[in-house]
Design a protein around this motif. Structure first.
Motif, PDB file in Angstrom:
ATOM      1  N   MET A 265      49.965  37.715  53.836  1.00 28.37           N
ATOM      2  CA  MET A 265      50.269  37.835  52.415  1.00 28.37           C
ATOM      3  C   MET A 265      50.099  39.271  51.936  1.00 28.37           C
ATOM      4  O   MET A 265      50.945  39.791  51.187  1.00 28.37           O
ATOM      5  CB  MET A 265      49.364  36.893  51.618  1.00 28.37           C
ATOM      6  CG  MET A 265      49.561  36.959  50.110  1.00 28.37           C
ATOM      7  SD  MET A 265      48.769  35.583  49.280  1.00 28.37           S
ATOM      8  CE  MET A 265      49.974  34.291  49.548  1.00 28.37           C
ATOM      9  N   LEU A 391      44.324  32.171  48.026  1.00 25.96           N
ATOM     10  CA  LEU A 391      45.653  32.670  48.373  1.00 25.96           C
ATOM     11  C   LEU A 391      46.360  33.260  47.162  1.00 25.96           C
ATOM     12  O   LEU A 391      46.974  34.330  47.237  1.00 25.96           O
ATOM     13  CB  LEU A 391      46.501  31.543  48.966  1.00 25.96           C
ATOM     14  CG  LEU A 391      46.202  31.150  50.418  1.00 25.96           C
ATOM     15  CD1 LEU A 391      46.938  29.868  50.772  1.00 25.96           C
ATOM     16  CD2 LEU A 391      46.595  32.263  51.369  1.00 25.96           C
ATOM     17  N   GLN A 395      47.400  37.095  46.636  1.00 25.22           N
ATOM     18  CA  GLN A 395      48.782  37.453  46.294  1.00 25.22           C
ATOM     19  C   GLN A 395      48.801  38.534  45.219  1.00 25.22           C
ATOM     20  O   GLN A 395      49.529  39.525  45.315  1.00 25.22           O
ATOM     21  CB  GLN A 395      49.533  36.213  45.806  1.00 25.22           C
ATOM     22  CG  GLN A 395      50.942  36.497  45.320  1.00 25.22           C
ATOM     23  CD  GLN A 395      51.621  35.256  44.771  1.00 25.22           C
ATOM     24  OE1 GLN A 395      51.243  34.121  45.093  1.00 25.22           O
ATOM     25  NE2 GLN A 395      52.623  35.432  43.939  1.00 25.22           N
TER      26      GLN A 395
END
Length: 465
Positions: A265, A391, A395
């Motif tokens: 990511m 996550l 991001q």
């Protein structure tokens, strides 16, 4: 009103990048001002998202949604009234922090307001609305700056959030249910502070180090960031061992799929967000595009992104292979951009950018669409909540890192008194750096599970904010 909140967050980031050169020309500041306009917002958002959902569990989702919407609207007003770069950057921090409080509550309330059969339809509304926002956002940003409504110039890109924010507040008071999680975890304040300090120690020297000639303190801060994150990991592990509520479940980092997902990511979102920033500086300052022309030049990218989500949906049964194909397509789009820059030079027109940017958008969406579901297939169901929040936060952190890193590469190549030809050379070299980072993301993505969980086994998922 939940969709209005999502649109405010998405459009605000897009049109700020479009307007950044105009903002700097009006209120002053160096190249770092342009970088901080994006980095301050996404850094505050990244840190806040780790705890935003938990605040809703503790104090009630409706209450926190209203507080977040009110704070975001106030931050937008302060941005619109800012008289100096420092004030504007501080207001962007306020926007990001309260946005991180607002966004998780809306998604959580959708899961509680709708039965399972209707939930997919409710989440399905996000796709078309976000698609329209991604296409219209660049055009809206360029038009608002050029239209100079009531003599406000670039300030209207922030002031337009005021009616949207007020509408979300009024509708939220009237229609949103008062919900609260039965399980009320405690807030890990030391963990939040450590995460914020670690992120700041790496972003600040990347943005400011170039303007100060890369002094020793810049490298010491980056080294200090690694030490802070290491201490953060030990602290979270001890907190879990004592039966507390850690900010991030430590066991996640022992899973190859999740650790690989975080690295992938970062390697994907950093160059993607950084590219958007430098592309707008290149077109407006280097090529002399108007703000509206620069916004229109971004539309093929947005349309490609919308199309790419459809392609990813059709190919979802192929799992991780779709993500790999998306990264290859995005690299192909970047190579196309390099050829276009080399061929057209400083006579580059928006029409000549259409093929490369459209291909890049398709690849971007094919990576983003399956990413969360594939990574979450590698964690246990009881870890999904912590994994999803982490996550989403990473991001945003990747976006801040990209603005800092890619922006620093670009501005460092330009020098202090750039000529027109310098912009072309700087942009081409920066695109090569971006291609290398996408290639790294492709290699790292091999650590991910091959497929997402089957629907009957999968945990409930929400779209990434």
């Amino acid at each position: 009103m939940i969709l209005a909140a999502e649109v405010m967050d998405m459009v605000d980031g897009m049109i700020t990048n479009i307007a950044a050169p105009s903002i700097r020309a009006d209120i002053g500041g160096g190249p770092s001002t342009i970088q901080w306009l994006g980095a301050a917002y996404t850094l505050a958002m990244a840190v806040g998202l780790i705890t935003g959902g938990r605040l809703g569990d503790i104090a009630g989702r409706k209450r926190m949604f209203l507080i977040g919407a009110a704070g975001f609207t106030l931050g937008s007003l302060l941005c619109g009234l800012a008289w100096s770069p420092g004030v504007l950057i501080a207001a962007r921090v306020i926007q990001g922090a309260f946005g991180a409080v607002m966004l998780p509550q809306g998604l959580g309330m959708i899961k509680e307001m709708f039965p399972p059969k209707e939930m997919q339809a409710a989440f399905g509304m996000f796709g078309p609305v976000m698609g329209l926002a991604s296409v219209g956002g660049p055009i809206l940003g360029g038009w608002l700056v050029e239209a100079d409504l009531l003599g406000t110039g670039w300030r209207m890109i922030f002031l337009i959030n005021l009616p949207l924010g007020m509408a979300a507040l009024l509708a939220g008071v009237r229609f949103l249910p008062g919900t609260r999680s039965a399980d009320r975890p405690r807030l890990d304040i030391p963990g939040v502070l450590l995460a914020a300090l670690g992120a700041f120690l790496v972003i600040y020297p990347l943005v400011q180090g170039r303007e100060h000639g890369w002094p020793l303190w810049a490298f010491l801060m980056i080294a200090g960031s690694a030490a802070v994150f290491a201490f953060f990991g030990r602290y979270e592990a001890r907190k879990t061992g004592r039966g507390g509520d850690p900010l991030i479940t430590p066991s996640l980092f022992r899973k190859r799929a999740f650790a690989g997902g975080l690295l992938t990511m970062l390697a994907f979102f950093a160059p993607m967000i950084g590219l958007i920033l430098v592309f707008n500086v290149f077109t407006q300052v280097g090529l002399g595009y108007s703000t509206l022309q620069a916004g229109l030049a971004m539309v093929p990218w947005s349309i490609g992104t919308v199309a790419g989500f459809g392609v990813a949906q059709a190919l979802r049964r192929f799992g991780r292979a779709v993500l790999h194909l998306g990264l290859l397509i995005e690299i192909l789009g970047m190579l196309g951009l390099l050829l276009t820059l080399h061929w057209a030079g400083l006579g580059l027109t928006p029409w000549q950018l259409v093929p490369a940017l459209a291909v890049t958008g398709v690849g971007q969406a094919m990576v983003m669409a399956p990413f969360f579901d594939i990574v979450l297939a590698g964690v246990e169901p009881e870890e999904t909540g912590s994994a999803s929040g982490t996550l989403t936060a990473v991001q945003q952190l990747g976006g801040a890192l990209g603005v800092a890193l890619i922006g620093t590469v670009f501005f460092d190549l330009l020098g202090d008194a750039p000529m027109a030809a310098d912009f072309d050379r700087a942009m081409q070299t920066t695109v090569w750096v971006i291609i290398a980072m996408f290639a790294a993301a492709l290699a790292l993505s091999c650590l991910l599970p091959r497929h997402a969980r089957e629907p009957e086994d999968a945990p409930e998922a929400v779209p990434a904010g």
